[in-house]
Design an enzyme around this catalytic site. Structure first.
Site, PDB file in Angstrom:
ATOM      1  N   GLU A 252     -38.642 -34.115 -25.290  1.00 30.09           N
ATOM      2  CA  GLU A 252     -38.423 -35.412 -25.958  1.00 30.09           C
ATOM      3  C   GLU A 252     -38.271 -36.525 -24.924  1.00 30.09           C
ATOM      4  O   GLU A 252     -38.780 -37.632 -25.104  1.00 30.09           O
ATOM      5  CB  GLU A 252     -37.174 -35.340 -26.844  1.00 30.09           C
TER       6      GLU A 252
ATOM      7  N   GLU B 232     -36.050 -25.788 -30.594  1.00 23.54           N
ATOM      8  CA  GLU B 232     -34.821 -26.061 -31.361  1.00 23.54           C
ATOM      9  C   GLU B 232     -34.685 -25.201 -32.608  1.00 23.54           C
ATOM     10  O   GLU B 232     -33.602 -24.760 -32.963  1.00 23.54           O
ATOM     11  CB  GLU B 232     -34.768 -27.543 -31.771  1.00 23.54           C
TER      12      GLU B 232
ATOM     13  N   ALA C  93     -31.516 -30.129 -24.293  1.00 21.58           N
ATOM     14  CA  ALA C  93     -30.138 -30.606 -24.354  1.00 21.58           C
ATOM     15  C   ALA C  93     -29.249 -29.478 -23.840  1.00 21.58           C
ATOM     16  O   ALA C  93     -29.666 -28.316 -23.795  1.00 21.58           O
ATOM     17  CB  ALA C  93     -29.788 -30.945 -25.796  1.00 21.58           C
TER      18      ALA C  93
ATOM     19  N   GLY D  87     -35.003 -31.213 -25.881  1.00 25.62           N
ATOM     20  CA  GLY D  87     -34.666 -32.554 -25.423  1.00 25.62           C
ATOM     21  C   GLY D  87     -35.396 -32.927 -24.143  1.00 25.62           C
ATOM     22  O   GLY D  87     -35.634 -34.115 -23.876  1.00 25.62           O
TER      23      GLY D  87
HETATM   24  C1  3H9 Z   1     -32.174 -29.510 -27.788  1.00 28.36           C
HETATM   25  O1  3H9 Z   1     -32.787 -29.831 -26.822  1.00 28.36           O
HETATM   26  C2  3H9 Z   1     -31.763 -30.452 -28.871  1.00 28.36           C
HETATM   27  C3  3H9 Z   1     -32.417 -31.792 -28.792  1.00 28.36           C
HETATM   28  O2  3H9 Z   1     -33.644 -31.794 -29.453  1.00 28.36           O
HETATM   29  C4  3H9 Z   1     -31.636 -32.849 -29.521  1.00 28.36           C
HETATM   30  C5  3H9 Z   1     -30.420 -33.361 -28.876  1.00 28.36           C
HETATM   31  C6  3H9 Z   1     -29.831 -34.507 -29.571  1.00 28.36           C
HETATM   32  N1  3H9 Z   1     -28.234 -25.535 -22.314  1.00 28.36           N
HETATM   33  O3  3H9 Z   1     -32.497 -18.090 -20.116  1.00 28.36           O
HETATM   34  P1  3H9 Z   1     -32.026 -17.968 -18.711  1.00 28.36           P
HETATM   35  C7  3H9 Z   1     -28.469 -21.381 -19.297  1.00 28.36           C
HETATM   36  S1  3H9 Z   1     -31.687 -27.919 -28.018  1.00 28.36           S
HETATM   37  C8  3H9 Z   1     -27.245 -24.890 -21.681  1.00 28.36           C
HETATM   38  O4  3H9 Z   1     -31.346 -16.718 -18.316  1.00 28.36           O
HETATM   39  P2  3H9 Z   1     -34.748 -18.007 -17.786  1.00 28.36           P
HETATM   40  C9  3H9 Z   1     -28.432 -19.966 -19.839  1.00 28.36           C
HETATM   41  O5  3H9 Z   1     -27.390 -19.798 -20.764  1.00 28.36           O
HETATM   42  C10 3H9 Z   1     -32.166 -27.091 -26.540  1.00 28.36           C
HETATM   43  N2  3H9 Z   1     -27.449 -23.791 -20.929  1.00 28.36           N
HETATM   44  O6  3H9 Z   1     -33.197 -18.274 -17.661  1.00 28.36           O
HETATM   45  C11 3H9 Z   1     -28.223 -19.166 -18.559  1.00 28.36           C
HETATM   46  O7  3H9 Z   1     -26.881 -19.254 -18.231  1.00 28.36           O
HETATM   47  P3  3H9 Z   1     -26.124 -18.045 -17.489  1.00 28.36           P
HETATM   48  C12 3H9 Z   1     -33.614 -26.780 -26.514  1.00 28.36           C
HETATM   49  C13 3H9 Z   1     -28.699 -23.339 -20.831  1.00 28.36           C
HETATM   50  O8  3H9 Z   1     -35.346 -18.419 -16.514  1.00 28.36           O
HETATM   51  C14 3H9 Z   1     -29.008 -19.968 -17.529  1.00 28.36           C
HETATM   52  O9  3H9 Z   1     -29.152 -21.287 -18.069  1.00 28.36           O
HETATM   53  N3  3H9 Z   1     -33.900 -25.958 -25.370  1.00 28.36           N
HETATM   54  C15 3H9 Z   1     -29.771 -23.949 -21.473  1.00 28.36           C
HETATM   55  O10 3H9 Z   1     -34.995 -16.630 -18.301  1.00 28.36           O
HETATM   56  C16 3H9 Z   1     -30.372 -19.400 -17.242  1.00 28.36           C
HETATM   57  O11 3H9 Z   1     -31.063 -19.225 -18.463  1.00 28.36           O
HETATM   58  C17 3H9 Z   1     -33.858 -24.628 -25.403  1.00 28.36           C
HETATM   59  O12 3H9 Z   1     -33.583 -24.044 -26.431  1.00 28.36           O
HETATM   60  C18 3H9 Z   1     -29.507 -25.108 -22.242  1.00 28.36           C
HETATM   61  N4  3H9 Z   1     -30.475 -25.783 -22.872  1.00 28.36           N
HETATM   62  O13 3H9 Z   1     -35.260 -18.993 -18.914  1.00 28.36           O
HETATM   63  C19 3H9 Z   1     -34.191 -23.901 -24.134  1.00 28.36           C
HETATM   64  N5  3H9 Z   1     -30.898 -23.270 -21.201  1.00 28.36           N
HETATM   65  O14 3H9 Z   1     -26.829 -17.906 -16.181  1.00 28.36           O
HETATM   66  C20 3H9 Z   1     -33.241 -22.808 -23.885  1.00 28.36           C
HETATM   67  C21 3H9 Z   1     -30.546 -22.267 -20.399  1.00 28.36           C
HETATM   68  O15 3H9 Z   1     -24.721 -18.511 -17.398  1.00 28.36           O
HETATM   69  N6  3H9 Z   1     -33.444 -22.158 -22.633  1.00 28.36           N
HETATM   70  N7  3H9 Z   1     -29.216 -22.284 -20.170  1.00 28.36           N
HETATM   71  O16 3H9 Z   1     -26.314 -16.857 -18.393  1.00 28.36           O
HETATM   72  C22 3H9 Z   1     -34.440 -21.254 -22.421  1.00 28.36           C
HETATM   73  O17 3H9 Z   1     -35.274 -21.006 -23.271  1.00 28.36           O
HETATM   74  C23 3H9 Z   1     -34.448 -20.537 -21.111  1.00 28.36           C
HETATM   75  O18 3H9 Z   1     -33.175 -20.640 -20.561  1.00 28.36           O
HETATM   76  C24 3H9 Z   1     -35.467 -21.073 -20.073  1.00 28.36           C
HETATM   77  C25 3H9 Z   1     -35.223 -20.358 -18.738  1.00 28.36           C
HETATM   78  C26 3H9 Z   1     -36.882 -20.768 -20.581  1.00 28.36           C
HETATM   79  C27 3H9 Z   1     -35.312 -22.532 -19.859  1.00 28.36           C
END
Ligand code: 3H9
Length: 689
Positions: A105, A125, A63, A102
Site C-alpha cells: 500500500e 491481509e 503493517a 501495508g
Molecule cells: C497489514 O499490512 C494491514 C494493512 O493493510 C493496514 C494497516 C492499517 N508484523 O515469517 P518469518 C516477524 S497486515 C510483525 O519467520 P520469513 C515474524 O513474526 C500485514 N512481525 O520470516 C518473525 O518473528 P520472530 C500484512 C512480523 O522470511 C519474523 O518477523 N503483511 C511481520 O519466512 C520473521 O518472519 C503480512 O501479513 C509483520 N507484518 O517470511 C506479512 N511479518 O522471528 C506477514 C513478519 O520473532 N509476514 N514478522 O518469530 C510474512 O508473510 C513473512 O514474515 C515474510 C517473511 C514473507 C515477510
C-alpha cells in the site's frame, strides 16, 4: 533522527532508507520516520525526487501485526500513505523481497515503483482476517482492474515482479544486484523528463468498464463460495473493491476504513493473527537452541509402500531426496509405486507439474523387497500398520542394518515410541515422525520426542519437516500424541450423542457449521468404516459395526452412515436412522431431544479438556502448538484459532462450568483437567503458561 530511518542525498535525489529488521514491518517508529523523511525532502530545495528504499532482506512486509489489538499509535498508516501521495516531489518505491500488505500500500501511494526480478508483491491481509486498510482496496483495482484485484486481495497470494509489471503494479524491473542505484537512476530520469506525478487514486480506465455491474462481483462470490465459507474477511474485501469501482476514491477509502476497523477488532482476525504467530512459535523448542547441529540427511528409506508410506516418500522425492521404499511382497511394492506414479501424473494433468518432473521424481524412488537395502540411508521411516509387535520386530532388525548415526523414525499414530526405541541399541536416534493422510498433501507433521531422543535428532527432524514443506510440531509420548489423543473424546461423544437422541447428520451439521470441512460421521464414511473392522471379530455393538456387517462401509460402497448417489452426494438414510433407534432401544437408552449447543459443547469442550491435560503433562510445549496441530491436521477452522485459542475466546470459566455440569450428569469423562481448574481459579489463560 529516528534510529530506523535515514535520509541521504545523492545529488538531486533524496534516498529515504529504512532499516527495521527483520522484515521492515511498518511499526509506529517506521511510520513516523517515513513522514518525517518525506517532509524534510519536500522542504529541501536541492531535492527533486525521493527514493523510498528498505535495507535488509525486504521492502516493508506490511503493517506491524503485533500492534493490532493495542491502542493505536500516531501516525496511522493511512495518513502516512496519503502524505506520500500528496508529496509535490515524485516518490519512487524501490521494491525487493516481499512488498506485502501495508508495504505494498505504501508502494502504491508512491508515484512510481521499480522492482528487482526476485521481488514479490501481495496483499496477505485476508489471511489475517483483514483487508488492506491503507488504501490498497481502492488503489489496486484502479491499477489492475477489479477482477485481478479481487483475485489478489481475496487469495492473499503474492505475485512475482514480472507479473506485477505486466499487471501495471510495477513500472520497471531493474537489475537484481543494484536496486538502489537503479532506483536513483530511474528517479533522475523522471526529473530530467519532467514527468508528472502519477497518482493511482486518479486513475479510472481500469475500473470504468465494471461500474454499475454488480454481476461481476456476484459471479466472483459464487465461484469462490466454498473457499470463503465461514470467513468474514473475503466478503469485506470484495465489498471494498466494489466500492472502488462505484464510488469516488475518498468515499471508497471511508468504507475501507470502516470495514477494516470492524475486522481488526473482531474475533476472526484475532484468531487468524494468533495462528500467524503460532505458526512461527512452533519451531522454537525451549531446550534445543536454533544453532543445534543437525545430522546430514541425503538419503531416505521408507518401510511400507501403502497409502502412508507412498505419501511420505513423495514428500522427500519432491524435495529432491532419493528414497528407497521397502515392501514385503512384490505385488504390494508394484502397486505402491504405481499409485505414486498415478498421483504425480494426475498433478501433471492439472498443469501443476511437467511430465519431466514426474519422471525426475520417479527416478528418485527405488523399490526394494529387502530391509538390507536401507543400509546406506540417513533416515529410515517405518510406515507399516499399527501393530506394536510388528513395529518392534522391524526396529530390532533395522538396528542391525542401519548405518551408525542413521535416524530411525516410526510413523506410528498412537504407539509408545519409547517402547519401540528400546528395541534398538540406539534409542537416542529413534523418534516418531507422524504424518497425516494424504501424507504428500497434509501440512502437519508431529515429531514425537522419545525420552532418550538426542537433541540433534530432534533438530534434524524439525529441519527436514521444514525442508519438505510441513509444519512440524514437537510432541511427547502418550497414546495418540496431541492430535489423535484429542480426537478420541470427540469421537466418543459423537458416538454417544447418536445413541442418546441425535442423528449422525445432526452431529455432522453442527460441526460443519462450526467450520470443520465435515463432521465425524461424514469423515468416517469417507475414510471407510471398515478400517480395523473384520467380520470374524465384529460384535455388532456399535452403529459402525452394524453398518459394516450390512456392507455399508462408507463412500466406497455407496453407503455408510449416509446414502450416496453416483456423484457421492450424501443423503441421510432412513435405514441408518432405524439401526440407531434399535441400538438405543437395545441398550436401554431413552432417546431425548439434544440441542445443537449440547452437541457442540460435548464434542469440543471435551477436546479442550484433553488439550489441557496434554499441556499439564508437558506433551505439547505450548497451547498454540496444539492449535497448530488441529488446524493443519484435522481441519479446525483457522478463523477460530485452534481449540485452545477458541477456549479462551469462549472463556475458560465458561468451559469449566459446562464441563462440571456434564460431569454431574454423565460422569468422569467430563472431569475437568486440574490445569483448567487452576487457571480459572487464578484468572489466567493457557497463553500465560
Ligand atoms: C497489514 O499490512 C494491514 C494493512 O493493510 C493496514 C494497516 C492499517 N508484523 O515469517 P518469518 C516477524 S497486515 C510483525 O519467520 P520469513 C515474524 O513474526 C500485514 N512481525 O520470516 C518473525 O518473528 P520472530 C500484512 C512480523 O522470511 C519474523 O518477523 N503483511 C511481520 O519466512 C520473521 O518472519 C503480512 O501479513 C509483520 N507484518 O517470511 C506479512 N511479518 O522471528 C506477514 C513478519 O520473532 N509476514 N514478522 O518469530 C510474512 O508473510 C513473512 O514474515 C515474510 C517473511 C514473507 C515477510
Amino acid at each position: 533522527m529516528n534510529p530506523v530511518v535515514e535520509l541521504r542525498r545523492d545529488g538531486e535525489i533524496a534516498v529515504l532508507a529504512i532499516n527495521s529488521p527483520p522484515v521492515n514491518a511498518l511499526s509506529a517508529q517506521v511510520r513516523e520516520g517515513i513522514v518525517e523523511g518525506v517532509r524534510q525532502a519536500g522542504t529541501d530545495a536541492r531535492v527533486k525526487a525521493v527514493v523510498l528504499h528498505c535495507e535488509g532482506r525486504t521492502f516493508f512486509a506490511g503493517a506491524d501485526i503485533s500492534e493490532f489489538g493495542k491502542p493505536p499509535k500516531q501516525p496511522m498508516l493511512p495518513e502516512v500513505v496519503d502524505f506520500i501521495e500528496a508529496s509535490s516531489k515524485p516518490v519512487v518505491a524501490a521494491l525487493h523481497g516481499t512488498a506485502l500488505g501495508g508495504g505494498l500500500e505504501t508502494a502504491l501511494a508512491c508515484h512510481y515503483r521499480v522492482a528487482v526480478p526476485s521481488a514479490k508483491c501481495g496483499f496477505p491481509e485476508v489471511k489475517l482476517g483483514l483487508l488492506p486498510g491503507a488504501g490498497g482496496t481502492q488503489r489496486l483495482p484502479r491499477l489492475v482492474g477489479p477482477e485481478r484485484a479481487m483475485d489478489m486481495i481475496t487469495s492473499g497470494s503474492p505475485v512475482s515482479a514480472k507479473v506485477a509489471k505486466e499487471m501495471g503494479i510495477v513500472d520497471e524491473i531493474v537489475d537484481e544486484t543494484d536496486l538502489l542505484a537503479s532506483a536513483i537512476a530511474f528517479a533522475r530520469k523522471l526529473v530530467a523528463e519532467n514527468r508528472p506525478l502519477k497518482k493511482v487514486r486518479d486513475l479510472d480506465d481500469k475500473i470504468a468498464a465494471a461500474r454499475g455491474k454488480p454481476e461481476i462481483f456476484e459471479a466472483f462470490r459464487k465461484a469462490n463460495a466454498r473457499k470463503f465459507r465461514g470467513f468474514q474477511a473475503p466478503e469485506y474485501n470484495i465489498r471494498c473493491v466494489e466500492a472502488a469501482v462505484n464510488l469516488p476514491f475518498d468515499e471508497g477509502i471511508k468504507l475501507e476504513r470502516q470495514l477494516f476497523q470492524e475486522l481488526v477488532s473482531g474475533e476472526q482476525s484475532a484468531a487468524q493473527r494468533h495462528v500467524f504467530f503460532a505458526e512461527r512459535q512452533v519451531w522454537k523448542i525451549p531446550d534445543i537452541s536454533d544453532d543445534t547441529p543437525t545430522l546430514p540427511v541425503k538419503k531416505v528409506g521408507v518401510i511400507g509402500a501403502g497409502t502412508m508410506g507412498g505419501g511420505i516418500s513423495m514428500n522427500f522425492a519432491n524435495a529432491g531426496l532419493p528414497v528407497t521404499i521397502v515392501e514385503a511382497k512384490p505385488d504390494a511394492l508394484e502397486r505402491g509405486l504405481g499409485v505414486i506414479r498415478r498421483n504425480y501424473e494426475s498433478t501433471a494433468k492439472k498443469g501443476r507439474m511437467s511430465m519431466e518432473d514426474v519422471e525426475r521424481r520417479m527416478e528418485l524412488l527405488t523399490g526394494s523387497l529387502r530391509l538390507e537395502d536401507l543400509a546406506d540411508c540417513d533416515l529410515i521411516i517405518e510406515a507399516v500398520f499399527e501393530n506394536m509387535a510388528i513395529k518392534k520386530e522391524i526396529f530390532s532388525k533395522l538396528d542391525a542394518i542401519a548405518k551408525p548415526g542413521a535416524i530411525l523414525a516410526s510413523n506410528t499414530s498412537y504407539l509408545n515410541v519409547n517402547e519401540i526405541a528400546a528395541m534398538t541399541k540406539r534409542p537416542e536416534h529413534v523418534l516418531g515422525m507422524h504424518f497425516f493422510s494424504p501424507a504428500n498433501i497434509m501440512r502437519l507433521l508431529e515429531v514425537v520426542r522419545g525420552e532418550k531422543t538426542d537433541k540433534r535428532v530432534i533438530a534434524t527432524a524439525m529441519q527436514l519437516g521444514r525442508q519438505i514443506g510441513k509444519i512440524a510440531v514437537l510432541v511427547g509420548v502418550c497414546h495418540g500424541f496431541v492430535g489423535n489423543r484429542m480426537l478420541e473424546p470427540r469421537q466418543r461423544e459423537a458416538n454417544r450423542l447418536i445413541l442418546e437422541g441425535a442423528m449422525p447428520w445432526d452431529v455432522d451439521r453442527v460441526l460443519y457449521e462450526f467450520g470443520f470441512p465435515m463432521g465425524p460421521f461424514a469423515m468416517a464414511d469417507l475414510a471407510g468404516l471398515d478400517i480395523g473392522w473384520s467380520r470374524e471379530t465384529s460384535k455388532g455393538e456399535t452403529a459402525r459395526e452394524i453398518l459394516c456387517e450390512q456392507d455399508r462401509r462408507g463412500q466406497k460402497t455407496g453407503a455408510g452412515f449416509y446414502d450416496y448417489d453416483e456423484n457421492r452426494n450424501a443423503k441421510p438414510s432412513e435405514l441408518v436412522e432405524q439401526i440407531i433407534l434399535d441400538l438405543s432401544d437395545k441398550k436401554g437408552i431413552t432417546r431425548r431431544e439434544i440441542s445443537d449447543q449440547e452437541i457442540l459443547e460435548r464434542c469440543v469442550y471435551t477436546m479442550i479438556n484433553e488439550g489441557a491435560k496434554i499441556l499439564e503433562e508437558g506433551i505439547a510445549i505450548r497451547s498454540s502448538d496444539i492449535d497448530i496441530v488441529w488446524i493443519n491436521g484435522y481441519g479446525w477452522p483457522v478463523y477460530r484459532g485452534g481449540p485452545m485459542f477458541y477456549a479462551e475466546q469462549v472463556g475458560l470459566g465458561k468451559v469449566l462450568e459446562r464441563l462440571r455440569a456434564y460431569e454431574a450428569k454423565f460422569g468422569a469423562d467430563f472431569k475437568p483437567a486440574a490445569l483448567l481448574e487452576r487457571l480459572v481459579a487464578e484468572g489466567k489463560g493457557f497463553r500465560d503458561l
